[in-house]
Design a protein around this motif. Sequence first.
Motif, short mmCIF file in Angstrom:
data_model
loop_
_atom_site.label_atom_id
_atom_site.label_comp_id
_atom_site.label_asym_id
_atom_site.label_seq_id
_atom_site.Cartn_x
_atom_site.Cartn_y
_atom_site.Cartn_z
N ILE A 448 -65.50 106.90 45.99
CA ILE A 448 -65.76 105.78 46.91
C ILE A 448 -64.96 106.02 48.18
CG2 ILE A 448 -65.56 103.28 47.25
CD1 ILE A 448 -65.69 102.94 44.23
N ASP A 449 -65.62 105.87 49.30
CA ASP A 449 -64.94 106.02 50.59
C ASP A 449 -63.83 104.96 50.70
OD1 ASP A 449 -64.19 106.08 53.30
OD2 ASP A 449 -66.14 106.88 53.85
N PRO A 450 -62.59 105.35 51.06
CA PRO A 450 -61.47 104.39 51.15
C PRO A 450 -61.74 103.21 52.06
CG PRO A 450 -60.63 106.63 51.23
CD PRO A 450 -62.13 106.73 51.30
N ASP A 493 -57.50 102.87 44.00
CA ASP A 493 -56.41 103.75 44.42
C ASP A 493 -56.97 104.76 45.42
OD1 ASP A 493 -54.25 105.36 44.78
OD2 ASP A 493 -53.84 105.69 42.66
N THR A 494 -56.73 104.50 46.69
CA THR A 494 -57.27 105.37 47.74
C THR A 494 -56.47 106.66 47.90
OG1 THR A 494 -55.95 104.17 49.40
CG2 THR A 494 -58.20 103.41 49.00
N HIS A 495 -55.32 106.77 47.21
CA HIS A 495 -54.50 107.98 47.33
C HIS A 495 -54.68 108.91 46.13
CE1 HIS A 495 -52.49 106.21 50.78
NE2 HIS A 495 -52.26 105.11 50.07
N ALA A 496 -55.54 108.53 45.20
CA ALA A 496 -55.76 109.39 44.04
C ALA A 496 -56.49 110.65 44.45
CB ALA A 496 -56.55 108.63 42.98
N PRO A 498 -59.18 113.68 44.56
CA PRO A 498 -60.59 113.79 44.15
C PRO A 498 -60.69 114.78 42.98
CG PRO A 498 -60.19 115.03 46.17
CD PRO A 498 -58.90 114.35 45.84
N PRO A 499 -61.85 114.83 42.33
CA PRO A 499 -63.06 114.03 42.62
C PRO A 499 -62.99 112.70 41.91
CG PRO A 499 -63.53 115.59 40.88
CD PRO A 499 -62.09 115.85 41.28
N GLY A 500 -64.00 111.89 42.13
CA GLY A 500 -64.14 110.64 41.41
C GLY A 500 -63.39 109.49 42.05
N ALA A 501 -63.41 108.38 41.33
CA ALA A 501 -62.75 107.15 41.78
C ALA A 501 -61.71 106.75 40.74
CB ALA A 501 -63.77 106.03 41.97
N THR A 502 -60.64 106.12 41.22
CA THR A 502 -59.57 105.66 40.34
C THR A 502 -59.31 104.19 40.62
OG1 THR A 502 -58.54 107.84 40.26
CG2 THR A 502 -57.16 105.94 39.66
N PHE A 503 -59.51 103.38 39.59
CA PHE A 503 -59.21 101.95 39.68
C PHE A 503 -57.94 101.65 38.90
CE2 PHE A 503 -63.73 102.02 40.59
CZ PHE A 503 -63.85 101.07 41.58
N ARG A 504 -57.13 100.78 39.48
CA ARG A 504 -55.91 100.34 38.78
C ARG A 504 -55.89 98.81 38.74
NH1 ARG A 504 -52.72 104.92 38.38
NH2 ARG A 504 -53.02 106.48 40.05
N PHE A 505 -55.37 98.28 37.66
CA PHE A 505 -55.21 96.82 37.55
C PHE A 505 -54.03 96.52 36.64
CE2 PHE A 505 -58.15 98.13 34.24
CZ PHE A 505 -57.72 97.46 33.10
N THR A 506 -53.45 95.33 36.83
CA THR A 506 -52.28 94.92 36.06
C THR A 506 -52.64 93.75 35.15
OG1 THR A 506 -51.57 93.45 37.85
CG2 THR A 506 -50.66 95.67 37.84
N LEU A 507 -51.98 93.73 33.99
CA LEU A 507 -52.14 92.63 33.04
C LEU A 507 -50.77 92.29 32.46
CD1 LEU A 507 -55.34 93.74 31.05
CD2 LEU A 507 -55.18 91.93 32.77
N PRO A 508 -50.53 91.03 32.13
CA PRO A 508 -49.21 90.64 31.59
C PRO A 508 -48.97 91.21 30.20
CG PRO A 508 -50.73 88.80 31.45
CD PRO A 508 -51.45 89.87 32.23
#
Length: 515
Positions: A448-450, A493-496, A498-508
């Motif tokens: 995904i384009d940043p 995560d726009t600094h991950a 390539p290739p591909g996309a990296t999503f990050r999320f937090t949970l308690p």
Amino acid sequence: MTAAPRAPGLAARIRGWSLRRRVAAGSAAVAVLLALLVAAIVASLAGFVARGNDVVYRWEPAAARSQELLADLVNQETGVRGYALTGRDESLQPYRDYIAQEQRDEATLARLAGGHATVLNRLEAFRSAALQWRAATAEPLIARVRSGAAAVHLHVDDASDKARFDLIRSRASELTQAVDTVADAARHDRRVSLNLLIAALIVAAVIVAAAGLLTWWGLRWWVLGPIDHLAAQTRAVARGRPDARISPRGPPEFLALSGDVETMRQSGADMLTTVELAREELARSNADLEQFAYVASHDLSEPLRKVTNFCQLLERQYSPQLDDKARQYIAFAVDGAKRMQTLINDLLALSRVGRTTESFVAVDTRVALKGALADLERRIAESGAGVGYVDLPTVRGDPTLLTALFENLVANAIKYHDDQPPLVAVTATRGAAMRMWTFTVSDNGIGIDPQYAERIFTIFQRLHLRDEYGGTGIGLALCRKIVEYHGGHIWLDTHAPPPGATFRFTLPEGPPGDH
């Protein structure tokens, strides 16, 4: 006749004083008393030191000198006797030495007794008796011995000579008694000064103790008591009794503070009433939304199913009579109905987030991910995708929503892949603060384009044509709503690398000890 109004008493007047004025008045009173006591202690100490100096450096040496004066005269009389018996000039030397010593002792005693008339009078009487003895007895005897008279014929024990020396003894005794009397008076004055000093110190200790007790009493009744009273009433309000009024007690400052707290309580009660009304309105609105969800899931879906079914039935039964364009129109209608059904289902899923009646529980995210993979089993098999995960923790949340979260993220990774089979990795790390876990979902897809890192989480936002990649544009918006509902945050995560996309999320974090 009407009685004149009675003037308020001291206690009533003090109750009307502010706390600052009470503290200032009490401090001033204690300061004045302590200043007076310090002055008394300093005066008593100065008197004690002065009387002590009089005793030690004046009257005790004066008493010693008064006694030495008689010894000086006795030594003079002894020297005269020796000279009368031997006729040798060296026997007369003690007489001369003790005359000089007598003069020194008289001068010292006169200096020490300066200003004390009785002692000076007694000293003058002693000096006069000594001069009379030397003039009438000692000097004539010395002169006769020097003239050559035989020592055995000298009458050194003449009665008149004895009377003169007895007078010296009497005057010396009177002098010593006068000095002792003054010395005793000085010692008495020193004891009185010491007693006054001790009494002043005792009174100071008593006043300091009384000031401490009064300070504690004032602190208890003027500060701690009103604070405890106000705190108890405030706690009652905080524990669910917003109608419990705040009654004032204490100095004017606390009365004003209690008034402010009562105003806050009243405002809070009014706000709570408003919130309760809003809650009831929200409950009615939620009920309406539930009704709308029911209508949307049943009443709206049913016509779509009928459109789809009858279009497909029309195509099957009348296929020989239809040309290619008619078949294409029927296909367009069926596809639109199916996409409308999918869109309705996604919107319903999005609207239900945050309104579930199921309370949060400890959720093993491995189980949630496995549930998501089970739902995606057909798509995974068709795409040849591989999904890996290690050491996923237990978090606190809604298991159904967390399963939907993983399902949407993994589905996106499978959907947006290139010529290579999709590979998806799910990991988690413990955060350094706030008891949060950070999850990472990465893939080897088209990426995904940043510049679209924020746009992709907006509902109905698509980066590709529907012909290229299907979908309603709701999946990532649903992911964000689920994560934020759990108190977390999701981002691309726009600094991950390539290739591909990296999503990050937090949970308690889940309960202590869960991993």
